[in-house]
Scaffold this active site. Sequence first.
Site, short mmCIF file in Angstrom:
data_model
loop_
_atom_site.label_atom_id
_atom_site.label_comp_id
_atom_site.label_asym_id
_atom_site.label_seq_id
_atom_site.Cartn_x
_atom_site.Cartn_y
_atom_site.Cartn_z
N GLY A 10 -9.30 3.35 -5.67
CA GLY A 10 -8.94 4.27 -6.75
C GLY A 10 -9.97 4.21 -7.88
N THR A 132 -10.02 -1.27 -11.67
CA THR A 132 -8.74 -0.64 -11.31
C THR A 132 -7.91 -0.49 -12.58
OG1 THR A 132 -6.57 -1.01 -10.27
CG2 THR A 132 -7.92 -2.96 -10.58
N ARG A 178 2.03 0.64 -8.52
CA ARG A 178 2.88 0.53 -7.32
C ARG A 178 3.48 -0.86 -7.22
NH1 ARG A 178 -0.31 3.58 -2.65
NH2 ARG A 178 -1.94 2.90 -4.05
#
Length: 329
Positions: A10, A132, A178
């Site tokens: 990501g 991240t 998540r």
Amino acid sequence: MRIGVLCSGGDAPGMNACVRAVVRSAFARGHQVVGIRRGYRGLVEGSFYPGEDGGIDLTPRSVSDWGRHGGTFLHSSRCPEFREPEGRQRAAAVMKEHGIEALVVIGGDGSFRGATAFAEHFSGPIVGCPGTIDNDLLGTDFTIGFSTAVRTATEAVDMLRDTAESHERMFLIEVMGRHSGYIAAITALASSAETVCIPETPTDVPALVDYLRRLKDRGKTSVMMIVAEGDELGGAEILHGQLEEAGCPFPMRVLILGHLQRGGCPTPEDRVLATQLGDAAVTAILEGKTGVMAGIVGSEVVFTPLEETYAGHKPIAPEFLELLERMAV
Ligand code: ADP
Ligand code: F6P
């Protein structure tokens, strides 16, 4: 020495600043850097960012002005082939063919798992920089991109508060994470939200409704509830349904912030962190370190074995959650 640098997984604001730092830090010490495009995919396929002279070596001018831009100019991707030994073998052959003797991987836990697996095929130094928005890696206080994601989420909550207050409503705002509640918890405190639901703690719907009733009785006219996408129930939409059924005392609306949090120009904190860590990664390589991530703990640059950065869950201090509760009375 020719060092390869890639961004993987990501994207995160500050990745460009980190690449810039790697290029300039290496150049200042008489070494070259090549930019590998699309993360591990570029390594498997032999795809490089073009250099100034038609070759693949980047110069300080190649990365001029990169520090202030979000996303990654090298591009990122997810590369299933790299999970297979054959794919990694091909990547090692590409490294050899182009004389790349060391690798800097800017990414999250998945990218570091990939880097660890790659060490079975490539014997040169491999060093990670934590890129991240999730701030879910051990071995650094903050990851590159986290500060920007929190800024974006906080600004969004501030704007929503206007409507919530005007209409005496409650908003459930879903943020990314998540497996980690870091973005949710810090955004909640920064935006004076009344409550937060995160993967680290149970989401107890009846207790939440009791709490919301108490807030209403005490005169609260709007409520901001920050929900991590990975909370126990699985995000804001599901929680919304369950709160409605359980008799939530406020009219509700849901907003899922999604990928907005991954973009935008990086905050000064992310630019500085990215620059320090890109520079530290080059230092580590030149000192012969390998299989480590550069991080900052307190004000010290530290190097942590890659496997340790993703071996455990990065905890959110209980005192921090208690502080949040004390503020929401
Ligand atoms: P992030 O770094 O943001 O956590 P991902 O989990 O998507 O991103 O991982 C990025 C890439 O790293 C994957 O697409 C894959 O190419 C590589 N990767 C992840 N896990 C492994 C693994 N166990 N072995 C080899 N490569 C891996
Ligand atoms: O790891 C960063 C992250 O933004 C997570 O918070 C989120 O769950 C995930 O990536 C979404 O990834 P994508 O939409 O790129 O698959």
